[in-house]
Motif scaffolding. Structure first.
Motif, short mmCIF file in Angstrom:
data_model
loop_
_atom_site.label_atom_id
_atom_site.label_comp_id
_atom_site.label_asym_id
_atom_site.label_seq_id
_atom_site.Cartn_x
_atom_site.Cartn_y
_atom_site.Cartn_z
N GLN A 1 -9.06 0.72 -11.80
CA GLN A 1 -9.04 0.33 -10.37
C GLN A 1 -10.36 0.57 -9.65
O GLN A 1 -10.90 -0.36 -9.05
N ILE B 1 0.01 -1.28 -14.48
CA ILE B 1 0.45 -0.32 -13.45
C ILE B 1 1.96 -0.49 -13.26
O ILE B 1 2.71 0.47 -13.20
N GLY C 1 3.57 3.41 -1.13
CA GLY C 1 4.46 3.43 -2.29
C GLY C 1 4.58 4.83 -2.82
O GLY C 1 4.35 5.81 -2.12
N LEU C 2 4.91 4.91 -4.11
CA LEU C 2 5.03 6.23 -4.73
C LEU C 2 3.72 6.98 -4.62
O LEU C 2 3.68 8.20 -4.57
N ALA D 1 0.82 -1.21 0.00
CA ALA D 1 0.00 0.00 0.00
C ALA D 1 0.86 1.26 0.00
O ALA D 1 0.61 2.19 -0.76
N1 PFF Z 1 -0.31 1.29 -3.41
C1 PFF Z 1 0.82 1.61 -4.24
C2 PFF Z 1 1.22 3.07 -4.03
O1 PFF Z 1 0.53 3.78 -3.31
O2 PFF Z 1 2.21 3.47 -4.61
C3 PFF Z 1 0.54 1.37 -5.69
C4 PFF Z 1 -0.05 0.02 -6.03
C5 PFF Z 1 0.53 -1.15 -5.55
C6 PFF Z 1 -1.12 -0.04 -6.88
C7 PFF Z 1 0.01 -2.39 -5.90
C8 PFF Z 1 -1.65 -1.26 -7.24
C9 PFF Z 1 -1.08 -2.41 -6.77
F1 PFF Z 1 -1.58 -3.55 -7.11
#
Ligand code: PFF
Length: 452
Positions: A388, A104, A24-25, A22
Motif C-alpha cells: 500500500q 486485503i 473499517g476494522l 475508510a
Molecule cells: N480502510 C479500511 C479500514 O480501515 O479498515 C481498510 C481498507 C479498505 C483497505 C479498502 C484498503 C481498501 F482498499
C-alpha cells in the motif's frame, strides 16, 4: 463495448461511501490496538501527523486522477501517462493495486467473519445455546471458513447491485448506525471504573517513543490502510464523483471522518482495556508488555463483557455489530476494485464479475484459513505495510511528475473554480511532487537498512 458508468447521486452519497470504505476494522481494531502497543499517545501523535501530511495528499491524488479518467486505476494511469514507459508502469501499478485490494479482502473477510460470529454468540447465549455460543467464539477452522463465506456473500450481494443501489445505499444505511453505536459504547465505557487510566494512557504521549522507527512504520502503514489508499479504491470511488463537486472539500471531509472515528475508537478500546484490568482481566504480560495485539479484541473485550453480567451481553452484541458494519462498508470498496476493472475492460456483466471474483477471493481466503499460522500475518504485512505505501508512492509520482500540472489544475477547477487562489493549490502540488514520495521512500530506506 462501452459500459454505462455508475455515479454517486450526491455529495453525501460519496462522503458516506468513501468514509464507509475508510472507516473499517483498521479504525476500530487496528488503530486502537496499535496505539495501545506502541506507546499510546505517542502513536496517536505520529499517526495524526502522517495521516494529515502524507495520507491526505495521497488521497487527493487518487480522487483527482480517478475523476479525471472516469475509469479504473489501470486505464486511469495509462490515460495520464506521457510515454510508453509510464504507460506500462501505469498498467503494472493498476494491476498490482487490483491484486493488493483482492489480497486485503482475503484476510479482511476472515477477520470480518469473526466479528459476525462474535455478534451471534451473545444471541446464542441468550437463547440458552451455550455450546453454540462457545463454538462461535472459539478459534476454529470450520467457523472461520463458514463466517468468511457468509461475509463474502454479503459483500458480493451489495457490489452486484452497482454504485447507487449497492455501494451508496448500503453505506448510507450502515454508517449512521455505526456512528451511533460507537458513541453509545464510548459514553458507557467511560463511566466504568478504571476507564480514566485508559484515557490517560491514550492521550498522554510517551515522547521518547516518537522517533521509534517501528512506531513510524506502523503509523504510516496504518494511515494508508485506514484511508484505503494505494490500491485504487479511492481512485475508483473518485471516478464516480460528478464534475460539479469540489474534490478538495470532499477529500477533506473523508479524511476528517476517518481520523475522527479512529481517534474515537481509541477512546473506546483503551479505556475498555483498563476497565478490564480493573475487573481482574490480565492485559499486560509478565514483562509489562501488552498482550498480543492481534488477539486483544477477542480476548480482552469478551473477558470484559463477561465481567459485566447481563448488560455485558448487550454491550458485546452492540460492539460486534459495530465491527461487522465497519467491515462491510470497507470490504465492498475492496471488491469494487477488481470488479470495476473486469466490467470496464472485459465487458463482463457486473453481477457475474462480482460473483466470480468473490469466489476466487473466498478460495484464497480458505487457503489462508487452512495455513493460518504461516499465511495470515504474511498477507497482512505484505499488503498493508509494503504494497500500500509503495503503491501510494507510485501514485504520487504519477500525479506529481507525469501528469501535466495544468491538466491537474483543470480537473480540480471543476467544482472548485477558485482553487488557484487557495492555500491548497499552493501547498499540494509541491507536496505530492517531493514531500510525499520522499517521506514514503525515507521510511522504506530505513526499513531496508535496519531490516526490520
Ligand atoms: N480502510 C479500511 C479500514 O480501515 O479498515 C481498510 C481498507 C479498505 C483497505 C479498502 C484498503 C481498501 F482498499
Amino acid at each position: 463495448m462501452a459500459v454505462a458508468r455508475g455515479e454517486f447521486s450526491s455529495k453525501l452519497g460519496f462522503i458516506l461511501a468513501a468514509s464507509g470504505s475508510a472507516v473499517g476494522l483498521g479504525n476500530i481494531w487496528g488503530f486502537p490496538t496499535q496505539a495501545a502497543s506502541n506507546g499510546g499517545g505517542a502513536f496517536l501523535l505520529v499517526y495524526l501527523l502522517l495521516a494529515f501530511c502524507l495520507a491526505f495528499p495521497a488521497l487527493m491524488a487518487e480522487l483527482v486522477i480517478g475523476r479525471h479518467a472516469k475509469s479504473n486505476a489501470v486505464n486511469a494511469l495509462r490515460l495520464i501517462s506521457t510515454n510508453r514507459l509510464s504507460y506500462h508502469a501505469g498498467s503494472i501499478t493498476g494491476y498490482v493495486g487490483i491484486i493488493t485490494a483482492s489480497l486485503i479482502l482475503c484476510f479482511y473477510a476472515l477477520v470480518a467473519g469473526w466479528m459476525l460470529s462474535y455478534f451471534l454468540a451473545p444471541l446464542a447465549e441468550l437463547a440458552g445455546l451455550q455450546d453454540i455460543s462457545d463454538w462461535l467464539t472459539e478459534f476454529g477452522l470450520y467457523r472461520n471458513i463458514l463466517f468468511m463465506l457468509i461475509f463474502m456473500t454479503l459483500t458480493v450481494a451489495i457490489i452486484s447491485r452497482g454504485v447507487q443501489e449497492g455501494i451508496e445505499k448500503w453505506s448510507a444505511r450502515l454508517m449512521p448506525v455505526l456512528l451511533v453505536l460507537l458513541l453509545l459504547l464510548i459514553v458507557y465505557v467511560l463511566t466504568l471504573d478504571g476507564a480514566m487510566d485508559g484515557v490517560k494512557a491514550y492521550l498522554i504521549p510517551d515522547l521518547s517513543r516518537i522517533t521509534d522507527l517501528q512506531l513510524i512504520i506502523s503509523a504510516l502503514g496504518q494511515a494508508f490502510f485506514s484511508l484505503s489508499l494505494g490500491v485504487g479504491t479511492m481512485l475508483i470511488y473518485g471516478s464516480y464523483i460528478s464534475q460539479k463537486e469540489n474534490l478538495f472539500h470532499l477529500g477533506r471531509i473523508v479524511t476528517f471522518v476517518d481520523i475522527g472515528i479512529a481517534v474515537m475508537a481509541g477512546l473506546l478500546i483503551l479505556p475498555a482495556m483498563y476497565v478490564a484490568q480493573n475487573n481482574g482481566v490480565v492485559i499486560f504480560d509478565a514483562a509489562g508488555k501488552l498482550i498480543s495485539e492481534d488477539t486483544l479484541i477477542f480476548t480482552v473485550l469478551p473477558a470484559l463483557f463477561d465481567t459485566m453480567g447481563d448488560i455485558g451481553i448487550i454491550i458485546s452484541f452492540a460492539f460486534f455489530v459495530l465491527m461487522s458494519i465497519a467491515a462491510l462498508t470497507s470490504s465492498i470498496s475492496m471488491l469494487e476494485v477488481p470488479v470495476a476493472y473486469v466490467v470496464e475492460n472485459h465487458a463482463v456483466d457486473r453481477t457475474r464479475a462480482a460473483q466470480g471474483i468473490g469466489l476466487v477471493i473466498a478460495l484464497i481466503s480458505t487457503v489462508i484459513a487452512f495455513n493460518f499460522a504461516d499465511l495470515f500475518s504474511l498477507t497482512v504485512h505484505a499488503t498493508t505495510r509494503f504494497s500500500q505505501p509503495l503503491l501510494g508512492f507510485v501514485l504520487c509520482i504519477f500525479a506529481g511528475w507525469l501528469w501535466h500540472r495544468n491538466k491537474v489544475l483543470a480537473e480540480i477547477k471543476e467544482g472548485y473554480a477558485e482553487v488557484e487562489q487557495s492555500l491548497f493549490w499552493k501547498i499540494w502540488p509541491p507536496y505530492i511532487r517531493y514531500i510525499c514520495p520522499l517521506s514514503i521512500l525515507a521510511v522504506f530506506v530505513q526499513l531496508a537498512f535496519y531490516n526490520l
